[in-house]
Design a protein around this motif. Sequence first.
Motif, PDB file in Angstrom:
ATOM      1  N   UNK A 152       3.377   2.254   6.355  1.00 15.75           N
ATOM      2  CA  UNK A 152       3.114   2.969   7.492  1.00 15.75           C
ATOM      3  C   UNK A 152       2.639   1.966   8.470  1.00 15.75           C
ATOM      4  N   UNK A 153       1.890   1.006   8.129  1.00 16.28           N
ATOM      5  CA  UNK A 153       1.446   0.060   9.088  1.00 16.28           C
ATOM      6  C   UNK A 153       2.543  -0.868   9.726  1.00 16.28           C
ATOM      7  N   UNK A 154       3.625  -1.253   8.756  1.00 14.97           N
ATOM      8  CA  UNK A 154       4.760  -1.923   9.164  1.00 14.97           C
ATOM      9  C   UNK A 154       5.568  -1.274  10.378  1.00 14.97           C
ATOM     10  N   UNK A 155       5.302   0.138  10.399  1.00 10.06           N
ATOM     11  CA  UNK A 155       5.854   0.708  11.365  1.00 10.06           C
ATOM     12  C   UNK A 155       5.563   0.744  12.835  1.00 10.06           C
ATOM     13  N   UNK A 156       4.234   0.047  13.090  1.00 11.85           N
ATOM     14  CA  UNK A 156       3.719  -0.182  14.067  1.00 11.85           C
ATOM     15  C   UNK A 156       4.143  -1.512  14.593  1.00 11.85           C
ATOM     16  N   UNK A 180      -1.690 -14.660   1.455  1.00  9.47           N
ATOM     17  CA  UNK A 180      -2.392 -15.742   1.026  1.00  9.47           C
ATOM     18  C   UNK A 180      -3.473 -15.985   1.847  1.00  9.47           C
ATOM     19  N   UNK A 181      -3.247 -15.996   3.336  1.00 16.15           N
ATOM     20  CA  UNK A 181      -4.304 -16.186   4.158  1.00 16.15           C
ATOM     21  C   UNK A 181      -5.540 -15.299   3.683  1.00 16.15           C
ATOM     22  N   UNK A 182      -5.453 -14.065   3.539  1.00 14.79           N
ATOM     23  CA  UNK A 182      -6.229 -13.022   3.246  1.00 14.79           C
ATOM     24  C   UNK A 182      -6.977 -13.235   1.865  1.00 14.79           C
ATOM     25  N   UNK A 241      -3.731  -3.116   6.014  1.00 14.34           N
ATOM     26  CA  UNK A 241      -3.454  -2.990   7.574  1.00 14.34           C
ATOM     27  C   UNK A 241      -3.483  -4.536   8.154  1.00 14.34           C
ATOM     28  N   UNK A 242      -4.590  -5.149   7.663  1.00 12.36           N
ATOM     29  CA  UNK A 242      -4.932  -6.446   8.172  1.00 12.36           C
ATOM     30  C   UNK A 242      -3.767  -7.538   7.976  1.00 12.36           C
ATOM     31  N   UNK A 243      -3.350  -7.128   6.566  1.00 17.15           N
ATOM     32  CA  UNK A 243      -2.363  -8.126   6.249  1.00 17.15           C
ATOM     33  C   UNK A 243      -0.982  -8.093   6.890  1.00 17.15           C
ATOM     34  N   UNK A 244      -0.596  -6.748   7.330  1.00  8.82           N
ATOM     35  CA  UNK A 244       0.523  -6.506   8.365  1.00  8.82           C
ATOM     36  C   UNK A 244       0.246  -7.040   9.677  1.00  8.82           C
ATOM     37  N   UNK A 245      -0.880  -7.030  10.127  1.00 10.21           N
ATOM     38  CA  UNK A 245      -1.345  -7.761  11.568  1.00 10.21           C
ATOM     39  C   UNK A 245      -1.171  -9.217  11.567  1.00 10.21           C
TER      40      UNK A 245
END
Length: 624
Positions: free
Chosen positions: A352-356, A409-411, A381-385
């Motif tokens: 859903x978030x990757x669509x953005x 990995x960052x998260x 959502x944060x990972x996608x961003x």
Amino acid sequence: MDEEKRPKKTLLTFYIIALIVLLLINLALTPAIERQRVQEVGYNEFMQYTEEGKISQVQIESNKIVFQLEGDDTTIYETGLMDNDYGLVDRLYNSGAEFSSEIVEQTSPFVSFLVSWVLPLLVIWLLAYLLQKRMMKAMNGADAMSFGTGGFGRSNARVYVKSSDGIKFSDVAGEEEAKENLQEIVEYLHDPSKYKEIGAQMPKGVLLVGPPGTGKTMLAKAVAGEANVPFFSMSGSEFVEMFVGMGASKVRDLFKQAKEKAPCIVFIDEIDAIGQKRTAGSSYGGNDEREQTLNQLLTEMDGFEGNTGVIILAATNRPESLDPALTRPGRFDRRVPVELPDLKGREDILKVHAKKIRITDNVDFNKIARMAAGASGAELANIVNEAALRAVRNHRKAANESDFEESIEVVIAGYQKKNKILTDKEKMIVSYHEVGHALVAAMQTGTAPVQKITIIPRTSGALGYTMQVEQDNHYLVSKEELLAEIATLTGGRAAEEVEFNSISTGASNDIEKATRLARQMITQYGMDDSFGMVALENVTNQYLGGDATLACSPETQTKIDRQVVALVEKQHQKALQILKDNKRKLDEIAQYLYQKETITGEEFMTILIRKDALPGKTESGVVE
Ligand code: ADP
């Protein structure tokens, strides 16, 4: 209504003080004003004063003569100008009068009234107005309110209408059970008559419970969006952060507005901020405001019928702390769990978030979802961003799979710390430590496969880490699996012991996790034979990490501590044994990792299952 009078009272005091100050100022200035008093006299009198030489200063104007007498500078005298009095100037000169142009013309009494009373009053009124506005802002957010209308205590409930937000159930990925549960409310809002005919009552309040960031707010908005009704939203903490009584007034106003706009959804986020259990005898101090607010909320909820079309949704991640009065039938009697997403849910949320954002075609979201076990919707959502940001940083037009992997990995572990330089010796120790974890995991059954091993330091402080990823969803964990996990956690330290015969500080995090797991096995899961199935700890805040409090005698606590030590030590010995038995592989993989700094799970497995290379030599060419 006390709270509404309070600001008015403050203003009244302000006005009274201002008036007194004004009065005092005017009184103080009176002699000065009197000094300027003007007196009209006849021409005769003027001539007499001239003859007697009494005039000190004189000013001849086009139609009048203004003068002052010797020894009296408080009065200004005025007389008309005689057209044919040609000797006037000479006479005045001879009498010793001084010709002046500085005898100030007196302002009229009307102007002086304006200046000394009306103008200051206007200034005071303006100040009071500004003061009131400031106070209102502090209390009600940015609400603009007319002056003097008694608008204090009005709530700043915002109105969300479908067109402005437009969130639908389809925007909320996963959470199927929650959506199903809320669908009924949407249907009721669409067609209340269907329910009224049968006599069915809709629940007045629905409590959405779950960890932070799982989409509770989104779900509430989606209900309003689907039903196409107004959405009032307010956070519990917004009610209580002002003066005593203001919260209750806000609740009143919120419900007043909601009833006017029915059918509608009222959403109260973080309801635990006002809905916490009330304590006896807390009429003093900070709880007072919260309790008044809660009482008002309860009163309002009882005050309207179930079928008025106002549905209250509330969210909390601390349901156990709520006052029982809130959750009794007739109030928030329906509870909808909004849990952390499972594998499928995580994959859907990522999609859903990757669509953005723009992504390359070959991103395997299932793999990313597996790597992000335990992440909430907000974290996903944060990972996608983060992935999109990383792509931009690397001057690419679209985010690819490695961007997603790195952002997980960052998260999990923070950004790579590029400037943290480890000495060769430290790098070697970290390398053995991480391979120790991986090897102990791989040599036991019931452990998650190794996905990646790295010895690149992270900003979180980790000098390296081993990532294990479950293949499927895991709901039940067996005792054997937990023991294997503890052994894996001790594997890092065990590898240091096996190779260097000394230990380092790098295992503190592992030790903490292993101890916590061992303690949970004994006190919560009933997995220790000597205690059996007895709950030795009570867990609260289950959605916020879970705080455990011991519920046993001091003697039992001592026994628990002893058992925890024994349990962890047993697994530590097991890890040591595994590593000793596989010392060649430990060396080989650790050397390989030392050189490459990051290796994948496949590389790890390839070396692990490969038949040993020529004695004394490894594939990577490092002499043992
Ligand atoms: P909560 O109210 O439970 O703390 P929110 O509803 O505020 O969580 O969610 C925060 C953000 O996380 C949302 O704006 C959304 O971007 C993302 N999110 C959370 N859950 C989901 C979900 N199930 N589907 C899509 N996005 C989600």
